[in-house]
Design a protein around this motif. Sequence first.
Motif, PDB file in Angstrom:
ATOM      1  N   ARG A   1       0.945  -1.363  -0.337  1.00 28.05           N
ATOM      2  CA  ARG A   1       0.195   0.440   0.037  1.00 28.05           C
ATOM      3  C   ARG A   1       0.991   1.410  -0.344  1.00 28.05           C
ATOM      4  NH1 ARG A   1      -4.364  -1.743   4.119  1.00 28.05           N
ATOM      5  NH2 ARG A   1      -5.316  -3.381   2.851  1.00 28.05           N
ATOM      6  N   TYR A   2       1.237   2.242  -1.116  1.00 32.37           N
ATOM      7  CA  TYR A   2       1.894   2.715  -1.457  1.00 32.37           C
ATOM      8  C   TYR A   2       1.524   4.485  -0.689  1.00 32.37           C
ATOM      9  CZ  TYR A   2       4.360   0.322  -5.044  1.00 32.37           C
ATOM     10  OH  TYR A   2       5.048  -1.337  -5.467  1.00 32.37           O
ATOM     11  N   PHE A   3       2.322   4.987  -0.095  1.00 28.01           N
ATOM     12  CA  PHE A   3       1.367   6.116   0.211  1.00 28.01           C
ATOM     13  C   PHE A   3       2.201   7.339   0.094  1.00 28.01           C
ATOM     14  CE2 PHE A   3      -0.162   4.157   3.605  1.00 28.01           C
ATOM     15  CZ  PHE A   3      -1.366   4.350   4.900  1.00 28.01           C
ATOM     16  N   ASN A   4       1.452   7.926  -0.935  1.00 24.99           N
ATOM     17  CA  ASN A   4       1.928   9.750  -1.878  1.00 24.99           C
ATOM     18  C   ASN A   4       3.892   8.981  -2.125  1.00 24.99           C
ATOM     19  OD1 ASN A   4      -0.087  10.114   0.744  1.00 24.99           O
ATOM     20  ND2 ASN A   4      -0.286  11.832  -1.349  1.00 24.99           N
ATOM     21  N   VAL A   5       4.003   8.207  -3.051  1.00 22.67           N
ATOM     22  CA  VAL A   5       5.092   8.084  -3.358  1.00 22.67           C
ATOM     23  C   VAL A   5       6.010   9.480  -4.260  1.00 22.67           C
ATOM     24  CG1 VAL A   5       7.060   6.491  -4.430  1.00 22.67           C
ATOM     25  CG2 VAL A   5       4.660   5.766  -3.903  1.00 22.67           C
ATOM     26  N   PHE A   6       6.682   9.885  -4.245  1.00 18.88           N
ATOM     27  CA  PHE A   6       7.959  10.642  -4.717  1.00 18.88           C
ATOM     28  C   PHE A   6       8.770  10.694  -5.190  1.00 18.88           C
ATOM     29  CE2 PHE A   6       8.763  12.417  -0.270  1.00 18.88           C
ATOM     30  CZ  PHE A   6       9.671  12.673  -0.226  1.00 18.88           C
ATOM     31  N   GLY A   7       9.806  11.535  -5.799  1.00 16.89           N
ATOM     32  CA  GLY A   7      11.711  10.764  -5.871  1.00 16.89           C
ATOM     33  C   GLY A   7      11.738  11.474  -7.637  1.00 16.89           C
ATOM     34  N   ARG A   8      12.413  11.002  -8.344  1.00 12.01           N
ATOM     35  CA  ARG A   8      13.380  11.222  -9.384  1.00 12.01           C
ATOM     36  C   ARG A   8      11.794  10.267 -10.552  1.00 12.01           C
ATOM     37  NH1 ARG A   8      16.118   8.311  -6.617  1.00 12.01           N
ATOM     38  NH2 ARG A   8      16.797   5.554  -6.671  1.00 12.01           N
ATOM     39  N   ARG A   9      11.782  11.181 -11.532  1.00  9.56           N
ATOM     40  CA  ARG A   9      11.198  10.865 -12.966  1.00  9.56           C
ATOM     41  C   ARG A   9      10.009  10.237 -12.695  1.00  9.56           C
ATOM     42  NH1 ARG A   9      14.699   6.258 -12.925  1.00  9.56           N
ATOM     43  NH2 ARG A   9      16.431   5.802 -13.909  1.00  9.56           N
ATOM     44  N   GLN A  10       8.603  11.475 -11.521  1.00  7.24           N
ATOM     45  CA  GLN A  10       7.776  11.039 -11.758  1.00  7.24           C
ATOM     46  C   GLN A  10       7.502  12.297 -12.373  1.00  7.24           C
ATOM     47  OE1 GLN A  10       6.190  12.305  -7.276  1.00  7.24           O
ATOM     48  NE2 GLN A  10       3.889  10.654  -8.389  1.00  7.24           N
ATOM     49  N   ASP A  11       6.064  12.609 -13.567  1.00 10.34           N
ATOM     50  CA  ASP A  11       6.110  13.143 -14.018  1.00 10.34           C
ATOM     51  C   ASP A  11       5.037  14.518 -13.727  1.00 10.34           C
ATOM     52  OD1 ASP A  11       5.318  14.301 -16.637  1.00 10.34           O
ATOM     53  OD2 ASP A  11       4.387  13.004 -17.411  1.00 10.34           O
ATOM     54  N   PRO A  12       5.638  15.864 -14.249  1.00  8.54           N
ATOM     55  CA  PRO A  12       5.092  17.143 -13.288  1.00  8.54           C
ATOM     56  C   PRO A  12       4.003  17.148 -14.504  1.00  8.54           C
ATOM     57  CG  PRO A  12       7.257  17.374 -14.382  1.00  8.54           C
ATOM     58  CD  PRO A  12       7.019  15.980 -14.128  1.00  8.54           C
ATOM     59  N   ASN A  13       4.511  16.764 -15.815  1.00  3.60           N
ATOM     60  CA  ASN A  13       3.519  17.295 -16.373  1.00  3.60           C
ATOM     61  C   ASN A  13       1.930  16.758 -16.158  1.00  3.60           C
ATOM     62  OD1 ASN A  13       4.536  19.269 -17.468  1.00  3.60           O
ATOM     63  ND2 ASN A  13       6.128  17.293 -18.574  1.00  3.60           N
ATOM     64  N   GLY A  14       1.263  16.575 -17.103  1.00  2.22           N
ATOM     65  CA  GLY A  14      -0.453  15.943 -17.409  1.00  2.22           C
ATOM     66  C   GLY A  14      -1.700  17.016 -16.540  1.00  2.22           C
ATOM     67  N   ALA A  15      -3.182  16.645 -16.371  1.00  2.00           N
ATOM     68  CA  ALA A  15      -3.692  16.934 -15.900  1.00  2.00           C
ATOM     69  C   ALA A  15      -3.737  16.202 -14.622  1.00  2.00           C
ATOM     70  CB  ALA A  15      -5.613  16.859 -16.302  1.00  2.00           C
ATOM     71  N   TYR A  16      -3.093  15.035 -14.066  1.00  2.00           N
ATOM     72  CA  TYR A  16      -3.233  14.529 -12.620  1.00  2.00           C
ATOM     73  C   TYR A  16      -1.372  14.466 -12.330  1.00  2.00           C
ATOM     74  CZ  TYR A  16      -7.968  13.391 -15.081  1.00  2.00           C
ATOM     75  OH  TYR A  16      -9.302  13.393 -15.555  1.00  2.00           O
ATOM     76  N   ALA A  17      -0.693  15.376 -12.563  1.00  2.00           N
ATOM     77  CA  ALA A  17       0.265  14.856 -11.865  1.00  2.00           C
ATOM     78  C   ALA A  17       0.156  15.241 -10.294  1.00  2.00           C
ATOM     79  CB  ALA A  17       1.551  16.482 -12.729  1.00  2.00           C
ATOM     80  N   ALA A  18       1.104  14.082  -9.899  1.00  2.00           N
ATOM     81  CA  ALA A  18       0.904  14.372  -8.249  1.00  2.00           C
ATOM     82  C   ALA A  18       1.853  15.446  -7.772  1.00  2.00           C
ATOM     83  CB  ALA A  18       1.983  13.143  -8.132  1.00  2.00           C
ATOM     84  N   VAL A  19       1.647  15.953  -7.152  1.00  2.00           N
ATOM     85  CA  VAL A  19       1.407  17.143  -6.114  1.00  2.00           C
ATOM     86  C   VAL A  19       2.674  17.403  -5.603  1.00  2.00           C
ATOM     87  CG1 VAL A  19       1.399  16.441  -2.927  1.00  2.00           C
ATOM     88  CG2 VAL A  19       1.261  18.712  -4.024  1.00  2.00           C
ATOM     89  N   ILE A  20       3.687  17.040  -6.103  1.00  2.00           N
ATOM     90  CA  ILE A  20       5.183  17.137  -5.761  1.00  2.00           C
ATOM     91  C   ILE A  20       5.545  17.989  -6.760  1.00  2.00           C
ATOM     92  CG2 ILE A  20       7.808  16.938  -4.947  1.00  2.00           C
ATOM     93  CD1 ILE A  20       6.374  15.091  -2.424  1.00  2.00           C
ATOM     94  N   PRO A  21       5.652  17.400  -7.668  1.00  2.00           N
ATOM     95  CA  PRO A  21       6.415  17.094  -9.109  1.00  2.00           C
ATOM     96  C   PRO A  21       5.971  18.660  -9.629  1.00  2.00           C
ATOM     97  CG  PRO A  21       5.720  14.766  -9.333  1.00  2.00           C
ATOM     98  CD  PRO A  21       5.505  15.148  -7.464  1.00  2.00           C
ATOM     99  N   LYS A  22       4.355  19.005  -9.445  1.00  2.00           N
ATOM    100  CA  LYS A  22       3.321  19.405 -10.279  1.00  2.00           C
ATOM    101  C   LYS A  22       4.100  21.249  -9.648  1.00  2.00           C
ATOM    102  CE  LYS A  22      -1.593  20.770 -10.731  1.00  2.00           C
ATOM    103  NZ  LYS A  22      -2.294  20.460 -10.631  1.00  2.00           N
ATOM    104  N   PHE A  23       3.496  21.015  -8.437  1.00  2.00           N
ATOM    105  CA  PHE A  23       3.968  21.922  -7.234  1.00  2.00           C
ATOM    106  C   PHE A  23       5.624  22.284  -7.658  1.00  2.00           C
ATOM    107  CE2 PHE A  23       1.068  22.658  -3.325  1.00  2.00           C
ATOM    108  CZ  PHE A  23       0.265  22.699  -4.748  1.00  2.00           C
ATOM    109  N   VAL A  24       6.863  21.192  -7.859  1.00  2.00           N
ATOM    110  CA  VAL A  24       7.895  21.717  -8.563  1.00  2.00           C
ATOM    111  C   VAL A  24       7.907  22.792  -9.799  1.00  2.00           C
ATOM    112  CG1 VAL A  24      10.529  20.969  -9.138  1.00  2.00           C
ATOM    113  CG2 VAL A  24       9.691  20.548  -7.763  1.00  2.00           C
ATOM    114  N   ILE A  25       7.817  21.945 -11.210  1.00  2.00           N
ATOM    115  CA  ILE A  25       7.567  22.953 -11.988  1.00  2.00           C
ATOM    116  C   ILE A  25       6.635  24.309 -12.370  1.00  2.00           C
ATOM    117  CG2 ILE A  25       5.354  22.707 -13.311  1.00  2.00           C
ATOM    118  CD1 ILE A  25       8.758  21.577 -14.648  1.00  2.00           C
TER     119      ILE A  25
END
Length: 330
Positions: free
Chosen positions: A177-201
Amino acid sequence: MFKTLQNKTVLVTGGAGFIGSNLCEALLNIGSTVVCLDNFATGHKKNIAPFLSLKNFKLIEGDIRDLKTCQEACLGVDFVLHQAALGSVPRSIEDPVTSNDVNISGFLNMLVAARDNDVKRFVYAASSSTYGDSESLPKVEEVIGKPLSPYAITKYVNELYADNFKRTYDLDTIGLRYFNVFGRRQDPNGAYAAVIPKFVIQFMNYESPTINGDGTFSRDFTYIDNVVQMNLLAITTENDEALNTVYNTAVGDRTTITSMAEDLRNFLSEYDSKIAEVAIKHGPNRKGDIPHSLASIEKAKKKLNYNPSHTFKAGLKEAVSWYWEHLQNS
């Protein structure tokens, strides 16, 4: 530590995605033969580009909704790390049918293919969304509530199917059961981008990121290296009592969304001082969001000898370094 995997063949479904590509890389570094199955709906060829020329890496471009493709991918495979899925709570609310087809029908296809090809162990990406409306903290594997989104339903059904395949066909499984995974190669683009890479960009473009709600919601943000460790432990454990169950895959600590955004801004401003001046905005709460997420990782520690290598801040610092290097021209 994972030398037993050196002469093994491991199938990573969704292997061109964020988590999948990191798993492929770790397995290749160990010396495993890796089969990557991906339809590139959310994964990217660039994530696996460095592996394509390796003799012990094989790419199958295909969809888990096709049973024949799943059977081909499982041929001669020792272990399966099943990461392929359509993530995102909002995506599932907007299009529950496709999420169901991929996350449930596709999952069942993979279980059948693993069974038919005598796969030794099937490890799959479960989700903290399964805890649903349960208000208890920390989240303990055996106590869940009612799911709050179609996505959460699909991930819970995965757990039910996995349990049933052990009982019915004696296929060993482990759900993470993954809990809010983040890190290298996580896509910052797209409508459903995860919060951390989205905020980064957004910070890098001097745009104000918008937090859903007042920012007091909290998450057990989990760095990718912790997730890789859990997957490797799950396919190598020799403890029979550790099999055929689910584990929280997290750090065991929680951070508010506001704190996360402020830490992110601080770390990024070390590379560009102008980012420190970017304001953080607030918007309405998002449908299907749970207020707080905090995992108990005692079960994973006890049965799998899990020991997270990265705290949230240590992981975020590494992630920011990677983002800064790779997202400059995004």
